[in-house]
Motif scaffolding. Structure first.
Motif, PDB file in Angstrom:
ATOM      1  N   ALA A   1      44.662  37.144  48.297  1.00 29.60           N
ATOM      2  CA  ALA A   1      43.822  35.933  48.331  1.00 29.60           C
ATOM      3  C   ALA A   1      44.451  34.854  49.054  1.00 29.60           C
ATOM      4  O   ALA A   1      45.541  34.685  48.879  1.00 29.60           O
ATOM      5  N   ARG A   2      43.422  33.980  49.408  1.00 32.70           N
ATOM      6  CA  ARG A   2      43.721  32.539  50.063  1.00 32.70           C
ATOM      7  C   ARG A   2      43.893  31.693  48.807  1.00 32.70           C
ATOM      8  O   ARG A   2      44.751  30.695  48.975  1.00 32.70           O
ATOM      9  N   LYS A   3      43.289  31.888  47.762  1.00 35.76           N
ATOM     10  CA  LYS A   3      43.240  30.998  46.586  1.00 35.76           C
ATOM     11  C   LYS A   3      42.857  31.788  45.329  1.00 35.76           C
ATOM     12  O   LYS A   3      42.020  32.565  45.349  1.00 35.76           O
ATOM     13  N   ALA A   4      43.841  31.462  44.424  1.00 36.85           N
ATOM     14  CA  ALA A   4      43.540  31.919  42.949  1.00 36.85           C
ATOM     15  C   ALA A   4      43.792  30.899  41.976  1.00 36.85           C
ATOM     16  O   ALA A   4      44.432  30.052  42.138  1.00 36.85           O
ATOM     17  N   SER A   5      42.825  31.150  41.116  1.00 37.46           N
ATOM     18  CA  SER A   5      42.843  30.255  39.816  1.00 37.46           C
ATOM     19  C   SER A   5      42.321  31.100  38.585  1.00 37.46           C
ATOM     20  O   SER A   5      41.892  32.144  38.791  1.00 37.46           O
ATOM     21  N   PHE A   6      42.280  30.295  37.403  1.00 34.33           N
ATOM     22  CA  PHE A   6      42.010  30.760  36.363  1.00 34.33           C
ATOM     23  C   PHE A   6      40.420  30.747  36.264  1.00 34.33           C
ATOM     24  O   PHE A   6      39.766  29.912  36.854  1.00 34.33           O
ATOM     25  N   ALA A   7      39.461  31.809  35.982  1.00 35.76           N
ATOM     26  CA  ALA A   7      38.098  31.870  36.037  1.00 35.76           C
ATOM     27  C   ALA A   7      37.678  30.915  35.050  1.00 35.76           C
ATOM     28  O   ALA A   7      38.352  30.772  34.058  1.00 35.76           O
ATOM     29  N   PRO A   8      36.605  30.284  35.319  1.00 36.45           N
ATOM     30  CA  PRO A   8      36.018  29.411  34.348  1.00 36.45           C
ATOM     31  C   PRO A   8      35.556  30.312  32.924  1.00 36.45           C
ATOM     32  O   PRO A   8      35.199  31.431  33.011  1.00 36.45           O
ATOM     33  N   MET A   9      35.593  29.249  31.735  1.00 34.58           N
ATOM     34  CA  MET A   9      35.467  30.217  30.449  1.00 34.58           C
ATOM     35  C   MET A   9      34.122  30.874  30.435  1.00 34.58           C
ATOM     36  O   MET A   9      34.172  31.962  30.176  1.00 34.58           O
TER      37      MET A   9
END
Length: 173
Positions: free
Chosen positions: A97-105
């Motif tokens: 991935a170019r960007k990874a983050s925690f998925a919104p709740m």
């Protein structure tokens, strides 16, 4: 005040698991245990304190949203409660991935059919990678969510590698 926790065979107590979790746990030989807890202490640190459990023997299941171009790939990561996942290093690269983050709740709970604070690697949507940190895999018994805030599961760490889409990696910095 430390309260006693009572671990029972999960297959004998389906009420202690969210709907999608029940089917996933059924394929195992009874090594998965479940316990009812106070949902107010479902968060790992509060749970461990209330029930006298070792924080190092608990794992958090975090849902990541990995983005590349216009596509989003979701993945679950199992990391020991005493560690932090390297989301924008190891995990982002592993997922391409170019960007990874925690998925919104609301996305995480909506897609999994599980309660926030109870998300577990059992019963996740088909095709999701389940990335298990080597520390979690190597833990003889690890406490994870049950899909509900009102209970927990206790499983052999190596069993997590047997889940569909599971891969064992070093996920921390």
């Amino acid at each position: 005040m430390t309260e006693r926790i009572r671990w029972v065979p999960a297959l004998d107590h389906p009420e202690l698991m969210a709907d999608p979790v029940r089917a996933a746990v059924a394929r195992f030989d009874g090594s998965v245990r479940a316990a009812a807890i106070d949902p107010e202490v479902a968060d790992t640190a509060a749970f461990c304190e209330r029930y006298g459990q070792d924080l190092a023997a608990s794992a958090n299941c975090v849902v990541l949203a990995a983005k590349r171009g216009g596509e989003v790939v979701y993945a679950a990561c199992m990391v020991a409660a005493t560690q932090r996942a390297d989301v924008n290093g190891v995990l982002r690269r592993h997922l391409g991935a170019r960007k990874a983050s925690f998925a919104p709740m609301d996305e995480a709970t909506g897609m999994t059919g599980m309660e926030y604070g109870g998300i577990t690697p059992f019963g996740l949507p088909q095709g999701w990678p389940i990335l298990v940190d080597k520390t979690v895999h190597d833990t003889p018994w690890v406490v994870v969510g049950s899909g509900l805030r009102a209970s927990k599961l206790r499983v052999p760490g190596p069993l997590l590698a047997e889940l569909p889409g599971a891969e064992v990696l070093s996920l921390t910095k």
